[in-house]
Design an enzyme around this catalytic site. Structure first.
Site, PDB file in Angstrom:
ATOM      1  N   SER A  48       0.859  -1.192   0.000  1.00 56.36           N
ATOM      2  CA  SER A  48       0.000   0.000   0.000  1.00 56.36           C
ATOM      3  C   SER A  48       0.890   1.234   0.000  1.00 56.36           C
ATOM      4  O   SER A  48       2.030   1.187   0.479  1.00 56.36           O
ATOM      5  CB  SER A  48      -0.862   0.012   1.270  1.00 56.36           C
ATOM      6  OG  SER A  48      -1.487   1.272   1.450  1.00 56.36           O
ATOM      7  N   TYR A  74      -1.967  -0.836  10.497  1.00 58.71           N
ATOM      8  CA  TYR A  74      -2.181  -1.160   9.080  1.00 58.71           C
ATOM      9  C   TYR A  74      -0.949  -0.788   8.253  1.00 58.71           C
ATOM     10  O   TYR A  74      -0.385  -1.617   7.537  1.00 58.71           O
ATOM     11  CB  TYR A  74      -3.433  -0.456   8.537  1.00 58.71           C
ATOM     12  CG  TYR A  74      -3.596  -0.702   7.042  1.00 58.71           C
ATOM     13  CD1 TYR A  74      -3.885  -1.979   6.572  1.00 58.71           C
ATOM     14  CD2 TYR A  74      -3.414   0.323   6.114  1.00 58.71           C
ATOM     15  CE1 TYR A  74      -4.000  -2.234   5.208  1.00 58.71           C
ATOM     16  CE2 TYR A  74      -3.533   0.081   4.763  1.00 58.71           C
ATOM     17  CZ  TYR A  74      -3.825  -1.198   4.309  1.00 58.71           C
ATOM     18  OH  TYR A  74      -3.926  -1.440   2.955  1.00 58.71           O
TER      19      TYR A  74
HETATM   20  P1  NDP Z   1     -11.568  -5.895  -0.238  1.00 58.77           P
HETATM   21  O1  NDP Z   1     -12.060  -5.803   1.158  1.00 58.77           O
HETATM   22  O2  NDP Z   1     -12.502  -5.563  -1.348  1.00 58.77           O
HETATM   23  O3  NDP Z   1     -10.944  -7.348  -0.504  1.00 58.77           O
HETATM   24  C1  NDP Z   1     -10.140  -7.964   0.459  1.00 58.77           C
HETATM   25  C2  NDP Z   1      -9.993  -9.433   0.115  1.00 58.77           C
HETATM   26  O4  NDP Z   1      -9.132 -10.036   1.097  1.00 58.77           O
HETATM   27  C3  NDP Z   1     -11.310 -10.176   0.152  1.00 58.77           C
HETATM   28  O5  NDP Z   1     -11.385 -11.037  -0.965  1.00 58.77           O
HETATM   29  C4  NDP Z   1     -11.234 -10.979   1.443  1.00 58.77           C
HETATM   30  O6  NDP Z   1     -11.905 -12.220   1.259  1.00 58.77           O
HETATM   31  C5  NDP Z   1      -9.727 -11.233   1.542  1.00 58.77           C
HETATM   32  N1  NDP Z   1      -9.328 -11.559   2.905  1.00 58.77           N
HETATM   33  C6  NDP Z   1      -9.347 -10.771   4.004  1.00 58.77           C
HETATM   34  N2  NDP Z   1      -8.948 -11.460   5.078  1.00 58.77           N
HETATM   35  C7  NDP Z   1      -8.660 -12.712   4.653  1.00 58.77           C
HETATM   36  C8  NDP Z   1      -8.212 -13.888   5.289  1.00 58.77           C
HETATM   37  N3  NDP Z   1      -7.964 -13.937   6.609  1.00 58.77           N
HETATM   38  N4  NDP Z   1      -8.018 -15.003   4.540  1.00 58.77           N
HETATM   39  C9  NDP Z   1      -8.262 -14.977   3.218  1.00 58.77           C
HETATM   40  N5  NDP Z   1      -8.699 -13.901   2.556  1.00 58.77           N
HETATM   41  C10 NDP Z   1      -8.904 -12.782   3.274  1.00 58.77           C
HETATM   42  O7  NDP Z   1     -10.300  -4.926  -0.281  1.00 58.77           O
HETATM   43  P2  NDP Z   1      -9.215  -4.610  -1.440  1.00 58.77           P
HETATM   44  O8  NDP Z   1      -9.483  -5.353  -2.673  1.00 58.77           O
HETATM   45  O9  NDP Z   1      -9.100  -3.134  -1.511  1.00 58.77           O
HETATM   46  O10 NDP Z   1      -7.928  -5.143  -0.703  1.00 58.77           O
HETATM   47  C11 NDP Z   1      -7.018  -6.057  -1.287  1.00 58.77           C
HETATM   48  C12 NDP Z   1      -5.628  -5.735  -0.780  1.00 58.77           C
HETATM   49  O11 NDP Z   1      -5.260  -4.444  -1.235  1.00 58.77           O
HETATM   50  C13 NDP Z   1      -5.494  -5.704   0.736  1.00 58.77           C
HETATM   51  O12 NDP Z   1      -4.260  -6.305   1.080  1.00 58.77           O
HETATM   52  C14 NDP Z   1      -5.462  -4.211   1.065  1.00 58.77           C
HETATM   53  O13 NDP Z   1      -4.775  -3.945   2.241  1.00 58.77           O
HETATM   54  C15 NDP Z   1      -4.750  -3.683  -0.148  1.00 58.77           C
HETATM   55  N6  NDP Z   1      -4.916  -2.284  -0.480  1.00 58.77           N
HETATM   56  C16 NDP Z   1      -6.160  -1.724  -0.625  1.00 58.77           C
HETATM   57  C17 NDP Z   1      -6.272  -0.392  -0.992  1.00 58.77           C
HETATM   58  C18 NDP Z   1      -7.585   0.295  -1.135  1.00 58.77           C
HETATM   59  O14 NDP Z   1      -7.642   1.527  -1.010  1.00 58.77           O
HETATM   60  N7  NDP Z   1      -8.663  -0.419  -1.435  1.00 58.77           N
HETATM   61  C19 NDP Z   1      -5.082   0.422  -1.289  1.00 58.77           C
HETATM   62  C20 NDP Z   1      -3.842  -0.258  -1.078  1.00 58.77           C
HETATM   63  C21 NDP Z   1      -3.769  -1.565  -0.728  1.00 58.77           C
HETATM   64  P3  NDP Z   1     -12.805 -12.946   2.368  1.00 58.77           P
HETATM   65  O15 NDP Z   1     -13.365 -11.883   3.275  1.00 58.77           O
HETATM   66  O16 NDP Z   1     -13.850 -13.668   1.566  1.00 58.77           O
HETATM   67  O17 NDP Z   1     -11.851 -13.865   3.036  1.00 58.77           O
HETATM   68  C1  8X3 Z   2      -5.100   1.544   1.511  1.00 62.74           C
HETATM   69  C2  8X3 Z   2      -4.789   2.913   1.050  1.00 62.74           C
HETATM   70  O1  8X3 Z   2      -4.620   5.343   1.757  1.00 62.74           O
HETATM   71  O2  8X3 Z   2      -6.301   3.945   2.858  1.00 62.74           O
HETATM   72  O3  8X3 Z   2      -3.951   0.816   1.690  1.00 62.74           O
HETATM   73  O4  8X3 Z   2      -3.981   3.647   3.377  1.00 62.74           O
HETATM   74  S1  8X3 Z   2      -4.933   3.993   2.323  1.00 62.74           S
END
Ligand code: NDP
Ligand code: 8X3
Length: 253
Positions: free
Chosen positions: A140, A153
């Protein structure tokens, strides 16, 4: 070019789901994982029309379950070329003193331990694939940019960034590439999870601005995985044009 299988964690939503759909368009066979079985099976059914899909209900925090899932991979899915370490979450955007220890532990267990569990289990497959294989770790912008409410986080994502760099050192000579892909603000279910299901608070994060989309990030994953085998992107940070750094915050009497 992707000839082997793409293994995606967190494919039930957001980046992981978009990535699965885009990789399917590339004709890749897929292993998709997540905890929510109904969503996982719906996605698997959708994509099986075009590519081979193996769906595994998996909590990445459970090291034994992760090892078993890898051991149980059907033969046709064992040539893992791309690992997309995407499963992760933020919890509690409140200042650190107001956050429960449970939420901190959940972030560490998922974003750090879970990512390590999956990486460790799949390293032998990736090394066996060799030249052209990729580990794409979703960190991130928060891994390098502190902000209020990021506490554990951002720290977990700093781990992901440094782990990615360190892995590169140890994978020298194997042909396996490692990239830290670090997005900024993107519209997924991320903020809904972070606010423990408060839809108004989650919507407010994206109000009156233009965040990245899940597809924007998935496109970068596909791009990285398709790079010529002699190229490695160490870190790729992508943010919306409307997201930039702020100044130091000065506390005044
Ligand atoms: P979502 O919440 O839309 O998706 C998160 C995914 O992670 C889901 O499919 C969830 O599946 C899975 N997940 C969470 N916990 C577990 C677990 N214990 N075991 C297996 N799967 C798990 O969020 P994003 O798509 O945005 O997030 C994806 C990644 O991107 C994360 O690592 C997040 O930190 C990162 N990120 C997100 C940003 C944003 O602004 N959206 C920016 C930068 C990074 P399920 O609940 O079915 O297990
Ligand atoms: C998620 C992006 O800006 O919420 O990793 O930290 S931010």
């Amino acid at each position: 070019m992707i000839k082997g299988t793409v293994f995606i964690t967190g494919a039930t939503s957001g980046f992981g789901q978009a990535c699965a759909r885009q990789m399917a368009k590339q004709g890749c066979s897929l292993v998709i994982c997540g905890r929510r079985e109904d969503r996982l099976m719906t996605l698997a059914d959708e994509l099986r029309g075009s590519v081979a899909v193996h769906a595994v209900v998996l909590d990445v925090r459970d090291a034994q379950a992760v090892q078993q899932a890898v051991a149980d991979l059907p033969l046709e899915f064992q040539a893992i070329q791309v690992l997309v370490n995407n499963a992760g979450l933020a919890l509690a955007p409140e200042p650190a003193p107001q956050v429960s220890l449970t939420d901190w532990h959940t972030m560490i267990d998922t974003n750090v331990t879970g990512l390590v569990n999956v990486t460790h289990a799949l390293l032998p497959c990736l090394i066996q694939f060799g030249s052209g294989a990729s580990i794409i770790n979703i960190a991130s912008s928060a891994s390098q940019t502190p902000y209020p409410g990021s506490h554990v986080y951002g720290a977990t994502k700093a781990f992901v960034t440094q782990f990615s760099y360190n892995l590169r050192c140890d994978l020298q000579g194997t042909g396996v590439r490692v990239t830290d892909l670090s997005p900024g603000m993107a519209l997924t279910e991320f903020s809904l999870v972070r606010t423990h299901g408060n839809a108004d608070a989650a919507d407010a994060v994206y109000a009156n601005t233009v965040p990245l989309s899940a597809d924007d990030v998935a496109e970068q994953i596909v791009y990285i995985a398709n790079l010529p085998a002699h190229m490695n992107i160490n870190r790729l940070e992508i943010v919306p044009v409307r997201q930039a750094w702020g100044p130091y915050n000065i506390h005044r009497d």
